[in-house]
Design an enzyme around this catalytic site. Structure first.
Site, mmCIF file in Angstrom:
data_model
loop_
_atom_site.group_PDB
_atom_site.id
_atom_site.type_symbol
_atom_site.label_atom_id
_atom_site.label_comp_id
_atom_site.label_asym_id
_atom_site.label_seq_id
_atom_site.Cartn_x
_atom_site.Cartn_y
_atom_site.Cartn_z
ATOM 1 C CB SER A 113 -8.031 0.028 5.878
ATOM 2 O OG SER A 113 -8.825 1.168 5.760
ATOM 3 C CB SER A 141 -8.072 3.057 3.036
ATOM 4 O OG SER A 141 -7.205 2.534 4.032
ATOM 5 C CE LYS A 166 -3.821 1.816 2.847
ATOM 6 N NZ LYS A 166 -4.670 1.515 4.015
HETATM 7 N N1 GLN Z 1 -13.105 2.960 6.701
HETATM 8 C C1 GLN Z 1 -12.414 3.451 7.844
HETATM 9 C C2 GLN Z 1 -12.157 4.937 7.727
HETATM 10 O O1 GLN Z 1 -12.393 5.467 6.685
HETATM 11 C C3 GLN Z 1 -11.156 2.666 8.074
HETATM 12 C C4 GLN Z 1 -9.923 3.225 7.508
HETATM 13 C C5 GLN Z 1 -8.686 2.431 7.797
HETATM 14 O O2 GLN Z 1 -8.730 1.373 8.440
HETATM 15 N N2 GLN Z 1 -7.566 2.977 7.366
HETATM 16 O O3 GLN Z 1 -11.739 5.542 8.666
#
Ligand code: GLN
Length: 458
Positions: A173, A149, A74
């Protein structure tokens, strides 16, 4: 050559000279060249680095844990000398002078880095649609999101563009995109894998996530990356626990909410039956503060985001602040608001108190069960654009995943079956702090019983 789908297949092939490491790079690169422009998976392909490392492996040692394994990252993992954007125009041309501990450890174990992946900017999102460089498509259905994400991490492994991938998990994420793309995904206990060199989102929730096709491979990655590095003071020394041979599992009655898709609900019931069939007791339990997960997360997380993004002031490095996207600006504003004088007590402090109550719920539950079975997300992958006009709707995606981050416990997403429309559905196991190896054991037992066979989507 057929792309290997496990670390063992990769290493057996290398040792028996069925293929070379250079041929492995050829095969994964061919997938990238064929599909990347359509699916937006890799922002940067490190072809030269990959071939250099492959040649080294072909000439030398093939015995280290990840020898010859093709890995992707990532784009919030710092990689020395290789552009790292965090999916944001702010860091469009940033080249880090050092690598994250997790990256160094994966590569010291013999993995071959093939490139850096699309993600929601600064890891804010649940669909991959908040990236400043374009949205990633789900290899299992082009009109669907791959989850986020860590959108590119999940797409890369499920499309056969890398064998394993690193992502992050601050509120789901890793587990949610793994679930949308038919992969195993691990969110480890907070403070087991060093966060050093990974661009911070929310420092009390951030964890390093792993993606692979099988639980065995996730276990190998976890064992390679865990342990103190002297740079992340929250990491404790971890001793592999003895694995029990009798387990008891629980399902929280609060998980069966209105928005839960019926196919996901049926899968959870099937998972329960599968465990019972192999002699593991599954009981109903209660986690009374479940309904506060999302509100508490969306106070604490933006508060920490507003502090962490303060370093991108356009003076020291990176582009000017105007380059922040909508979602980052929204979180900076919410975070500054909940921390400001007059509102701190009403929002941030209250959220921290409820966080303690949520932690107590889990401590209580783990007195009677070894792990909890839970959905990962309320529905299978949703359509591109379905939630983009309503941030609150997007935040509700995180209803089953934020728990593990607020409590600091591990969560293992496990692929199970496919929906009628051909989309992957899976579940997660949540366990007490430092119980990763127990979750691996339970995941393997489940896959053995259903005779699970990994496959790639493209
Ligand atoms: N969907 C969650 C957010 O937008 C999780 C994001 C993540 O784990 N980086 O905060």
């Amino acid at each position: 050559m057929n792309i290997p789908l496990t670390i063992k297949e990769t290493q057996d092939g290398l040792k028996s000279k069925k293929f070379s490491a250079v041929e492995l790079v050829d095969a994964y690169l061919a997938q990238i060249k064929k599909y990347n422009s359509e699916y937006n998976v890799f922002l940067t392909v490190t072809e030269e680095l990959a071939y250099a490392k492959a040649k080294e492996i072909d000439r030398g040692d093939k015995t280290s844990h990840l020898a010859g394994v093709i890995v992707s990252y990532k784009d919030i993992f710092l990689t020395k000398g290789v552009r790292t954007t965090a999916g944001s125009k702010i860091l469009e041309s940033y080249i880090p002078p050092y690598s994250a501990t997790s990256v160094s450890r994966i590569e010291a174990a013999g993995a071959i880095p093939i490139g850096k992946l699309y993600c929601d900017a600064f890891a804010h999102g649940a669909s991959g649609e908040n990236s400043d460089f374009g949205r990633t498509l789900n290899p299992w259905g082009k009109e669907y999101v791959p989850g986020g994400s860590s959108s590119g991490s999940a797409a890369s492994v499920s499309a056969g563009m890398s064998l394993i991938s690193l992502g992050s998990d601050t509120g789901g994420s890793t587990r949610q995109p793994a679930n949308f793309c038919n992969l195993v995904g691990l969110k480890p206990t907070y403070g087991v894998i060093p966060r050093y060199g990974v661009i911070s989102m929310s420092s009390s929730l951030d964890t390093i996530g792993s993606f692979a096709h099988t639980v065995d491979d996730i276990e190998i990655m976890f064992d390679v990356m865990r342990g103190t590095d002297g740079y992340d003071s929250t990491v404790s020394n971890f001793k592999k626990p003895n694995i029990k041979n009798k387990f008891k599992l629980g399902i929280a009655k609060e998980y069966f909410i209105d928005g839960l898709d019926s196919e996901v609900e049926n899968m959870i019931n099937d998972v329960k039956k599968t465990y019972e069939k192999i002699g593991i007791e599954v009981v109903e339990l209660t986690l009374p503060h479940t309904k506060y997960m999302v509100p508490v997360y969306y106070i604490i997380q933006p508060a920490e985001v507003s502090s962490n993004l303060g370093r991108f002031d356009g003076i020291r490095y990176g582009s000017a602040r105007q380059s922040f996207g909508e979602e980052a600006k929204r979180r900076i504003m919410i975070g500054s608001y909940v921390l400001s004088a007059g509102y701190y007590d009403a929002y941030y402090e209250k959220a921290m108190k409820v966080r303690t109550k949520i932690i107590n719920d889990f401590d209580e539950a783990f007195k009677t069960v070894d792990a909890i079975i839970s959905p990962v997300s309320p529905t299978p992958a949703f359509k591109l654009g379905a939630n983009t006009s309503d941030p609150l709707k997007m935040y509700l995606e995180d209803i089953y995943t934020t728990t593990a981050n607020l409590v600091g416990i591990p969560g293992l997403a496990i692929p199970s079956t496919f929906s009628k429309s051909g989309l992957p559905i899976g579940f997660q196991l949540l366990g007490p702090r430092f119980s990763e190896h127990q979750l691996f054991e339970l995941g393997k037992k489940y896959h053995k019983e259903i005779d699970y066979k990994p496959k790639i989507a493209l």
